[in-house]
Scaffold this motif. Structure first.
Motif, PDB file in Angstrom:
ATOM      1  N   TYR A 108       0.826  -1.208   0.000  1.00 23.69           N
ATOM      2  CA  TYR A 108       0.000   0.000   0.000  1.00 23.69           C
ATOM      3  C   TYR A 108       0.865   1.265   0.000  1.00 23.69           C
ATOM      4  CZ  TYR A 108      -2.991  -3.776   1.429  1.00 23.69           C
ATOM      5  OH  TYR A 108      -3.629  -4.984   1.483  1.00 23.69           O
ATOM      6  N   ASP A 109       2.180   1.090   0.027  1.00 27.23           N
ATOM      7  CA  ASP A 109       3.113   2.223   0.089  1.00 27.23           C
ATOM      8  C   ASP A 109       2.688   3.224   1.167  1.00 27.23           C
ATOM      9  OD1 ASP A 109       4.755   1.202  -1.888  1.00 27.23           O
ATOM     10  OD2 ASP A 109       3.705   2.220  -3.502  1.00 27.23           O
ATOM     11  N   ALA A 110       2.327   2.666   2.339  1.00 23.31           N
ATOM     12  CA  ALA A 110       1.758   3.505   3.394  1.00 23.31           C
ATOM     13  C   ALA A 110       2.826   4.106   4.311  1.00 23.31           C
ATOM     14  CB  ALA A 110       0.772   2.693   4.225  1.00 23.31           C
ATOM     15  N   ARG A 111       4.086   3.750   4.078  1.00 20.05           N
ATOM     16  CA  ARG A 111       5.141   4.223   4.982  1.00 20.05           C
ATOM     17  C   ARG A 111       6.038   5.234   4.284  1.00 20.05           C
ATOM     18  NH1 ARG A 111       7.262   0.253   8.987  1.00 20.05           N
ATOM     19  NH2 ARG A 111       5.339  -0.593   9.838  1.00 20.05           N
ATOM     20  N   TYR A 112       6.699   6.038   5.077  1.00 16.37           N
ATOM     21  CA  TYR A 112       7.659   6.982   4.512  1.00 16.37           C
ATOM     22  C   TYR A 112       8.805   7.172   5.484  1.00 16.37           C
ATOM     23  CZ  TYR A 112       5.617  10.425   7.687  1.00 16.37           C
ATOM     24  OH  TYR A 112       5.203  11.087   8.806  1.00 16.37           O
ATOM     25  N   VAL A 113       9.891   7.751   4.976  1.00 10.05           N
ATOM     26  CA  VAL A 113      11.062   8.007   5.813  1.00 10.05           C
ATOM     27  C   VAL A 113      10.880   9.373   6.466  1.00 10.05           C
ATOM     28  CG1 VAL A 113      13.572   8.205   5.885  1.00 10.05           C
ATOM     29  CG2 VAL A 113      12.481   6.683   4.208  1.00 10.05           C
ATOM     30  N   HIS A 114      10.794   9.378   7.785  1.00 10.66           N
ATOM     31  CA  HIS A 114      10.683  10.633   8.523  1.00 10.66           C
ATOM     32  C   HIS A 114      12.015  11.384   8.402  1.00 10.66           C
ATOM     33  CE1 HIS A 114      10.231  13.416  11.895  1.00 10.66           C
ATOM     34  NE2 HIS A 114       8.940  13.142  11.880  1.00 10.66           N
ATOM     35  N   PRO A 115      11.974  12.720   8.273  1.00  9.70           N
ATOM     36  CA  PRO A 115      13.243  13.465   8.160  1.00  9.70           C
ATOM     37  C   PRO A 115      14.217  13.178   9.313  1.00  9.70           C
ATOM     38  CG  PRO A 115      11.384  14.899   7.687  1.00  9.70           C
ATOM     39  CD  PRO A 115      10.802  13.594   8.115  1.00  9.70           C
ATOM     40  N   ASP A 116      13.719  12.726  10.459  1.00 10.30           N
ATOM     41  CA  ASP A 116      14.616  12.375  11.562  1.00 10.30           C
ATOM     42  C   ASP A 116      15.288  11.020  11.376  1.00 10.30           C
ATOM     43  OD1 ASP A 116      14.057  14.745  12.726  1.00 10.30           O
ATOM     44  OD2 ASP A 116      12.727  13.947  14.283  1.00 10.30           O
ATOM     45  N   GLY A 117      14.921  10.278  10.321  1.00 13.19           N
ATOM     46  CA  GLY A 117      15.651   9.052  10.008  1.00 13.19           C
ATOM     47  C   GLY A 117      14.899   7.759  10.244  1.00 13.19           C
ATOM     48  N   TYR A 118      13.848   7.797  11.040  1.00 13.95           N
ATOM     49  CA  TYR A 118      13.119   6.548  11.260  1.00 13.95           C
ATOM     50  C   TYR A 118      11.943   6.453  10.287  1.00 13.95           C
ATOM     51  CZ  TYR A 118      10.008   9.595  13.955  1.00 13.95           C
ATOM     52  OH  TYR A 118       9.157  10.600  14.344  1.00 13.95           O
ATOM     53  N   ILE A 119      11.314   5.278  10.252  1.00 15.09           N
ATOM     54  CA  ILE A 119      10.196   5.080   9.332  1.00 15.09           C
ATOM     55  C   ILE A 119       8.900   5.408  10.070  1.00 15.09           C
ATOM     56  CG2 ILE A 119       9.025   3.428   7.822  1.00 15.09           C
ATOM     57  CD1 ILE A 119      11.980   4.149   7.046  1.00 15.09           C
ATOM     58  N   ASP A 120       8.058   6.171   9.409  1.00 15.88           N
ATOM     59  CA  ASP A 120       6.842   6.657  10.045  1.00 15.88           C
ATOM     60  C   ASP A 120       5.619   6.233   9.232  1.00 15.88           C
ATOM     61  OD1 ASP A 120       5.638   7.980  12.154  1.00 15.88           O
ATOM     62  OD2 ASP A 120       5.475   9.869  11.054  1.00 15.88           O
ATOM     63  N   LYS A 121       4.494   6.190   9.889  1.00 13.82           N
ATOM     64  CA  LYS A 121       3.245   5.769   9.248  1.00 13.82           C
ATOM     65  C   LYS A 121       2.083   6.063  10.186  1.00 13.82           C
ATOM     66  CE  LYS A 121       1.968   1.459   9.917  1.00 13.82           C
ATOM     67  NZ  LYS A 121       1.229   1.568  11.165  1.00 13.82           N
ATOM     68  N   CYS A 122       0.862   5.790   9.716  1.00 14.03           N
ATOM     69  CA  CYS A 122      -0.344   5.928  10.536  1.00 14.03           C
ATOM     70  C   CYS A 122      -0.245   5.045  11.779  1.00 14.03           C
ATOM     71  CB  CYS A 122      -1.557   5.507   9.692  1.00 14.03           C
ATOM     72  SG  CYS A 122      -3.044   5.143  10.649  1.00 14.03           S
ATOM     73  N   THR A 123      -0.538   5.619  12.953  1.00 12.12           N
ATOM     74  CA  THR A 123      -0.548   4.828  14.194  1.00 12.12           C
ATOM     75  C   THR A 123      -1.976   4.465  14.590  1.00 12.12           C
ATOM     76  OG1 THR A 123      -0.700   6.832  15.517  1.00 12.12           O
ATOM     77  CG2 THR A 123       1.522   5.994  15.045  1.00 12.12           C
ATOM     78  N   LEU A 124      -2.930   4.795  13.763  1.00 15.77           N
ATOM     79  CA  LEU A 124      -4.356   4.733  14.070  1.00 15.77           C
ATOM     80  C   LEU A 124      -4.622   5.565  15.334  1.00 15.77           C
ATOM     81  CD1 LEU A 124      -6.531   3.214  12.362  1.00 15.77           C
ATOM     82  CD2 LEU A 124      -6.815   1.686  14.289  1.00 15.77           C
ATOM     83  N   CYS A 125      -3.859   6.654  15.464  1.00 17.60           N
ATOM     84  CA  CYS A 125      -3.946   7.538  16.647  1.00 17.60           C
ATOM     85  C   CYS A 125      -3.973   6.712  17.930  1.00 17.60           C
ATOM     86  CB  CYS A 125      -5.151   8.467  16.561  1.00 17.60           C
ATOM     87  SG  CYS A 125      -4.890   9.866  15.449  1.00 17.60           S
ATOM     88  N   LEU A 126      -3.007   5.799  18.059  1.00 22.63           N
ATOM     89  CA  LEU A 126      -2.949   4.921  19.227  1.00 22.63           C
ATOM     90  C   LEU A 126      -3.087   5.707  20.534  1.00 22.63           C
ATOM     91  CD1 LEU A 126      -2.435   2.031  20.310  1.00 22.63           C
ATOM     92  CD2 LEU A 126      -0.007   2.567  20.294  1.00 22.63           C
ATOM     93  N   HIS A 127      -2.430   6.891  20.591  1.00 22.58           N
ATOM     94  CA  HIS A 127      -2.472   7.687  21.826  1.00 22.58           C
ATOM     95  C   HIS A 127      -3.897   8.136  22.147  1.00 22.58           C
ATOM     96  CE1 HIS A 127      -2.119  10.470  18.474  1.00 22.58           C
ATOM     97  NE2 HIS A 127      -2.513  11.468  19.262  1.00 22.58           N
ATOM     98  N   ARG A 128      -4.700   8.336  21.120  1.00 24.89           N
ATOM     99  CA  ARG A 128      -6.097   8.733  21.346  1.00 24.89           C
ATOM    100  C   ARG A 128      -6.949   7.515  21.679  1.00 24.89           C
ATOM    101  NH1 ARG A 128      -7.640  14.005  18.725  1.00 24.89           N
ATOM    102  NH2 ARG A 128      -9.720  13.103  18.555  1.00 24.89           N
TER     103      ARG A 128
END
Lengths: 184, 317
Positions: A108-128
């Motif tokens: 789904y190409d749902a991930r991207y490289v965060h400028p800080d170097g790690y891989i980022d994506k939807c968390t399904l707003c886990l914190h919420r």
């Protein structure tokens, strides 16, 4: 095999309701501090046919929080993991090397490289979700097209929607068993 | 870019290196895969020489190959390190083992190759008479390590043979483990990259050796390896062409699409057809054996990895 989880959170996007306004995309970026020029959520539109016989289909899309996530099985460090209480797919950024195996593995190409170097994506707003709140995209949606909930609970609104409506999953060929449904 | 019967797909997603087509792996990964395969070839050919007691017949394979192995692998790993987006976390590969991740297997295989290949290399180096060899021999523990390597020379060779094969296969499986990228998604990439690695190892040996008998042996071996590579490349393409829609569409990338020119000229013509022709003519005595063929094999091996890594990212399903 999919790890044991307490609940299986998933998402439906009602294509009859979704107008492609991108409010969810902006709410997501704002809620999660998504860096400029990057996106965890996006709106896709498909136009089929030949003019003037055209049909259009629009939907809001994101990580499919798969039951069998290839991003988790391909991760060499355990950074990509299934969060056991919600069954959502998450990234421990302190374990991520930025090798991008998960990015290559995601159909789904749902991930991207965060400028800080790690891989980022939807968390399904886990914190919420942990606070019992709705995800930012679900809360903002002006047409109530987005629904998030526990697919293992047969009485949840999302389970009833998936049962009663024609619910389409994307790209089933890769065996990912996505938990993201398009209601038609 | 996706393979689907869409008339037109537009999306608001525009993540760097993801859209419009995936391009997360640049030159670093193919360079690493090439050097990994090359080192696998050098280690396996060295182990073969030791295990069949042909050190006199194949002096470079016995004494030079192991010395080159670990330094070349280190250069390859340097390239891989440059590819990491979060370089400080590189140690995270070694705080865990993930059974389902080819990359995790590879990280641990590399660590063991560094130990066993390094031991064989150190033992060969201190005996070589090359610059600093005497100095290195005088360093603490080196004498003990050399004695250890010499006492268990055959066991060490057997380990290097197995690990070399594992390393060569792993460089292919690293790519083939992604169902999302149909051009790569076949186990055939394992043997293909292994055979190509052995072929580049033999070619580098033929370029380096001063012994004409050894050069001849390595070039003849390389001819068989190149023929094997042709068969595996053919099977890989056949698998794609007879596969599902996504596999067939991705075969177009190398057969007639954006990567076809590089594939047919650099991989097929320069890397296989011309060196095979040159070697066959040399074997039949119609042509002098030169170093052109092995040099082309090295170019072909590097090109194979570049074309596959770049093209494979281009299409999902």
């Amino acid at each position: 095999m999919a790890p044991r989880v307490e609940r299986r959170f998933g998402m439906t996007v009602d294509q009859v309701r979704c107008v492609g306004c991108s409010a969810c995309v902006l709410a997501c970026a704002d809620e999660n501090g998504v860096p400029e020029g990057h996106t965890r959520r996006w709106v896709s539109e498909v136009v089929r046919g030949r003019f003037p016989e055209l049909t259009a289909e629009v939907w809001s899309d994101c990580c499919q929080h798969c039951d069998n996530p290839p991003c988790v099985s391909s991760c060499p460090t355990g950074a990509s993991h299934v969060e056991p209480r919600t069954g959502t797919t998450q990234v421990h950024k302190e374990r991520c090397t930025g090798c991008k195996a998960c990015v290559a593995s995601c159909p789904y190409d749902a991930r991207y490289v965060h400028p800080d170097g790690y891989i980022d994506k939807c968390t399904l707003c886990l914190h919420r979700l942990e606070r019992g709140e709705r995800t930012a995209c679900e809360a903002i949606c002006p047409t109530s097209a987005i629904l998030v909930g526990d697919l293992d609970d047969p009485s949840s609104e999302i389970s009833r929607a998936v049962r009663s409506r024609h619910a389409k999953q994307q790209k089933l060929d890769g065996g990912t068993r996505p938990r993201f449904f398009l209601l038609q | 870019m996706q393979v689907q019967d869409y008339a037109e797909l537009s999306t608001t997603r525009a993540n760097p290196h993801i859209d419009p087509a995936l391009h997360i792996w640049g030159w670093e990964v193919p360079v690493y895969l090439f050097l990994g395969g090359l080192v696998a070839g050098l280690l396996v050919l060295n182990a073969y020489t030791v295990l069949t007691r042909r050190e006199r017949e194949l002096p470079a394979a016995a004494r030079v190959f192991p010395v080159l192995g670990v330094p070349l692998l280190a250069v390859g790993l340097g390239a891989l390190f440059l590819d990491l987006e979060y370089k400080l976390h590189v140690f995270r590969f070694y705080t865990t083992f993930q059974l389902s991740s080819p990359m995790s297997w590879g990280s641990w295989i590399l660590l063991v190759v560094f130990a066993t290949g390094g031991l064989a290399g150190l033992s060969a180096y201190v005996k070589s008479g090359w610059p600093l060899a005497t100095f290195v021999r005088g360093l603490p523990f080196v004498g003990a390590l050399e004695r250890l390597a010499d006492r268990h020379a055959r066991g060490l060779a057997a380990a290097n043979a197995l690990l070399g094969v594992a390393l060569g296969i792993y460089t292919g499986i690293l790519l083939s483990g992604f169902a999302a990228r149909p051009l790569w998604n076949t186990g055939l990439l394992g043997p293909l990259f292994l055979v190509s690695g052995l072929s580049t190892g033999a070619a580098l040996g033929a370029l380096l050796t001063r012994d004409s008998g050894e050069r001849h042996t390595l070039l003849r071996l390389d001819l068989w390896l190149m023929l094997g590579e042709v068969v595996l490349l053919g099977l890989w393409l056949l698998g794609l062409l007879t596969g599902g829609e996504a596999a067939r569409a991705s075969s177009g990338l190398v057969l007639g699409g954006p990567y076809a020119a590089a594939f047919w000229t650099l991989v097929v013509a320069v890397g296989l057809a011309v060196p095979i022709l040159l070697e066959v003519m040399a074997l039949r005595g119609r042509w002098r054996q030169t170093l052109v063929a092995p040099a082309l094999v090295l170019v072909g091996g590097l090109s194979l990895r570049f074309v596959l890594v770049y093209a494979g990212q281009h299409l999902g399903y």
